[in-house]
Design a protein around this motif. Sequence first.
Motif, short mmCIF file in Angstrom:
data_model
loop_
_atom_site.label_atom_id
_atom_site.label_comp_id
_atom_site.label_asym_id
_atom_site.label_seq_id
_atom_site.Cartn_x
_atom_site.Cartn_y
_atom_site.Cartn_z
N LEU A 296 116.73 1.10 61.43
CA LEU A 296 115.67 1.61 62.29
C LEU A 296 114.31 1.17 61.79
O LEU A 296 113.45 0.74 62.59
N ARG A 297 114.08 1.26 60.50
CA ARG A 297 112.78 0.84 59.97
C ARG A 297 112.54 -0.65 60.24
O ARG A 297 111.42 -1.04 60.64
N LEU A 298 113.55 -1.47 60.04
CA LEU A 298 113.40 -2.90 60.31
C LEU A 298 113.09 -3.15 61.78
O LEU A 298 112.25 -4.00 62.12
N LEU A 299 113.75 -2.41 62.66
CA LEU A 299 113.48 -2.57 64.09
C LEU A 299 112.06 -2.14 64.43
O LEU A 299 111.37 -2.81 65.22
N LEU A 300 111.61 -1.05 63.83
CA LEU A 300 110.24 -0.58 64.09
C LEU A 300 109.21 -1.60 63.59
O LEU A 300 108.20 -1.85 64.25
N GLU A 301 109.49 -2.19 62.44
CA GLU A 301 108.57 -3.21 61.91
C GLU A 301 108.51 -4.41 62.84
O GLU A 301 107.42 -4.94 63.10
N GLN A 302 109.67 -4.84 63.36
CA GLN A 302 109.71 -6.05 64.17
C GLN A 302 109.22 -5.83 65.60
O GLN A 302 108.87 -6.80 66.30
N THR A 303 109.19 -4.59 66.05
CA THR A 303 108.71 -4.31 67.41
C THR A 303 107.26 -3.84 67.44
O THR A 303 106.68 -3.70 68.52
N PHE B 235 123.60 -0.72 68.13
CA PHE B 235 124.52 0.12 67.36
C PHE B 235 124.46 -0.27 65.89
O PHE B 235 124.69 -1.43 65.54
N THR B 236 124.14 0.70 65.04
CA THR B 236 124.03 0.43 63.60
C THR B 236 125.25 0.92 62.83
O THR B 236 125.50 0.46 61.72
N THR B 237 125.97 1.88 63.35
CA THR B 237 127.19 2.40 62.72
C THR B 237 128.05 2.97 63.84
O THR B 237 127.77 2.79 65.01
N ASN B 238 129.12 3.69 63.44
CA ASN B 238 129.83 4.44 64.47
C ASN B 238 128.84 5.45 65.06
O ASN B 238 127.85 5.81 64.41
N CYS B 239 128.98 5.88 66.31
CA CYS B 239 130.25 5.84 67.01
C CYS B 239 130.12 4.97 68.27
O CYS B 239 129.43 5.33 69.21
N LEU B 240 130.80 3.83 68.24
CA LEU B 240 130.82 2.92 69.37
C LEU B 240 132.07 3.17 70.19
O LEU B 240 133.17 3.31 69.65
N MET B 241 131.89 3.26 71.51
CA MET B 241 133.03 3.39 72.41
C MET B 241 133.24 2.07 73.14
O MET B 241 132.33 1.23 73.20
N ILE C 234 106.76 -2.43 73.00
CA ILE C 234 108.13 -1.92 73.16
C ILE C 234 108.24 -0.58 72.44
O ILE C 234 107.91 -0.47 71.25
N ASN C 235 108.70 0.43 73.14
CA ASN C 235 108.95 1.72 72.51
C ASN C 235 110.38 1.79 72.00
O ASN C 235 111.28 1.09 72.50
N VAL C 236 110.60 2.65 71.03
CA VAL C 236 111.93 2.82 70.43
C VAL C 236 112.35 4.28 70.57
O VAL C 236 111.56 5.19 70.28
N TYR C 237 113.59 4.48 71.00
CA TYR C 237 114.15 5.83 71.16
C TYR C 237 115.44 5.94 70.36
O TYR C 237 116.27 5.03 70.37
N THR C 238 115.58 7.04 69.68
CA THR C 238 116.81 7.27 68.93
C THR C 238 117.88 7.82 69.86
O THR C 238 117.62 8.31 70.95
N HIS C 239 119.11 7.76 69.37
CA HIS C 239 120.25 8.29 70.12
C HIS C 239 121.26 8.84 69.11
O HIS C 239 121.42 8.29 68.02
N GLY C 240 121.95 9.91 69.47
CA GLY C 240 123.02 10.43 68.62
C GLY C 240 122.53 10.84 67.25
O GLY C 240 121.53 11.54 67.10
N GLU C 241 123.23 10.38 66.22
CA GLU C 241 122.94 10.77 64.84
C GLU C 241 121.65 10.16 64.30
O GLU C 241 121.25 10.45 63.18
N MET C 242 120.99 9.32 65.07
CA MET C 242 119.71 8.75 64.63
C MET C 242 118.56 9.72 64.88
O MET C 242 117.44 9.51 64.38
N ASP D 72 120.66 -11.41 58.28
CA ASP D 72 119.24 -11.75 58.30
C ASP D 72 118.39 -10.69 58.99
O ASP D 72 117.16 -10.67 58.87
N LYS D 73 119.05 -9.81 59.74
CA LYS D 73 118.38 -8.69 60.43
C LYS D 73 117.23 -9.16 61.32
O LYS D 73 116.18 -8.52 61.39
N ASP D 74 117.47 -10.25 62.01
CA ASP D 74 116.49 -10.73 62.99
C ASP D 74 116.83 -10.13 64.34
O ASP D 74 117.79 -10.53 65.00
#
Length: 527
Positions: free
Chosen positions: A225-232, A284-290, A237-245, A317-319
Amino acid sequence: MFCFQCEQTAGCTGCTGNAGVCGKTAKTAKLQDELTGALVGLARACSSNQKTADTDSLILEGLFTTITNVSFNDETLLDLLARVNAEKNRISPGCAACASPCGNTDNYHLESMWEGDEDIRSLKSLILFGIRGMSAYAYHAMILGYTSDKVNNFFYKALYVLAEDWGMEELLPVVMEVGEVNLDCMELLDRANRETFGTPEPTTVPLHVEKGPFIVITGHDLYDLRLLLEQTEGKGINVYTHGEMLPAHAYPELKKYTHLKGNFGTAWQNQQKEFDNLPAPILFTTNCLMPVKSSYADRVFTTEVVSYPEMIHIGKDKDFTPVIEKALALGGFAEDTPFTGINGGTSVTTGFGHNAILGTAEQVVNAVKTGKISHFFLVGGCDGARPGRNYYTDFVKSAPDDTLILTLACGKYRFNDLDLGTIDGLPRLMDMGQCNDAYGAIKVAIALAEAFDCQVNDLPLSMVLSWYEQKAVCILLTLLHLGIKGIRLGPTLPAFLSPAVLGFLVDNYAIAPISTPAEDLKTLLGK
């Protein structure tokens, strides 16, 4: 195939046939068993050969990959299986060429476990599923640069034991050791998160989505999440969490990004409905993916150990450029769009970590001594789709007004948008964070016991837990390691508990299945 590691396993006995309830195919299940067997072989090879930090990392990655709803990609599993076998051959090069093979480093066949004595299978399942869950916490800590020799070494021991012809008396101590080591592992991740992202603080999070391009990020990995916030940042672009984030909003080093706007959606099992036709990409960074529906397949991106066939995977590379470009192309909603929680709430509050709660310890203790707080409930754990999970909503709604409710993990989405009011200025509902933040709940319980000069089991505290996957297993074992009794568990008991093993847990720890909110409240409150 055979799999019974999650709560929703078919018929409460085990998934067989061509596919599991989670959506993985029989081939995928077989590959995950082969990967686990290869990890056993690697662990056994390391018992008499020198491992490295890379070996530790590979063990964690392999175990994490086999958690429910992490990887559905056979190619990824085959690649990881090849890497594990290669590492084993590197560590013990003489074994492959040995004229008199002893079999000590052979890959283990999990069929031996699934088809063996039910009590041995039950105890070995507790060990295997427990270390799978713990591997996720160790992996997240490792990503942040935090490791523990005690934790890493135990993975080898536990894997080694799976291939041993041990009886119940020998396996039970290892089962309990999973809980002991997981406590250390959760403490490690707690420290890693706080020292990296700051100490969580109570934060109210809106559920509406502002107009314009946005990205939804789900899972547990705060570093991603931090890497995504830095790159956006600065890209509109706004960022919204979901689930366990969701608990990420409480960390100072993450909430400082003004384009981290709010939380979208609810728990993981609703994603196929909530992501349908969403005008934004989902990372998706971890589970839970359906299993991904065609209506939003072009917007799903994965990273780390999460993998699904034909989805774009963001590598080491987290690009996140492909995610960013997709967000800009989709454009988001044309107008601000309101959403609500399951109960109609327009915001939720998180960030009541152990530091925040213990900061009000004197206030809490005084409220108990003056009779303003009569009881504490920890109502938390995994959410899921099986009917009956509305029990947890009804339980929280029915809890008396003079009780305080702690919660954590994604099970809280059943009730976290409720306004339960306050007691003497303290909110009645306190979200402590992700599933790994059970460590914080333990710290709070121990501190309360010290304040009242009693044991944890003597506190006016009851634990009513929901479970779905393997991280819940290692947390339960940690609670049992600490001697906590009287836990209510649901919505069903694990299928991998044999009658004898379940009897041991009932006799020694008074574990009980949930019944109805009214009956359980009556029992837990002694009324």
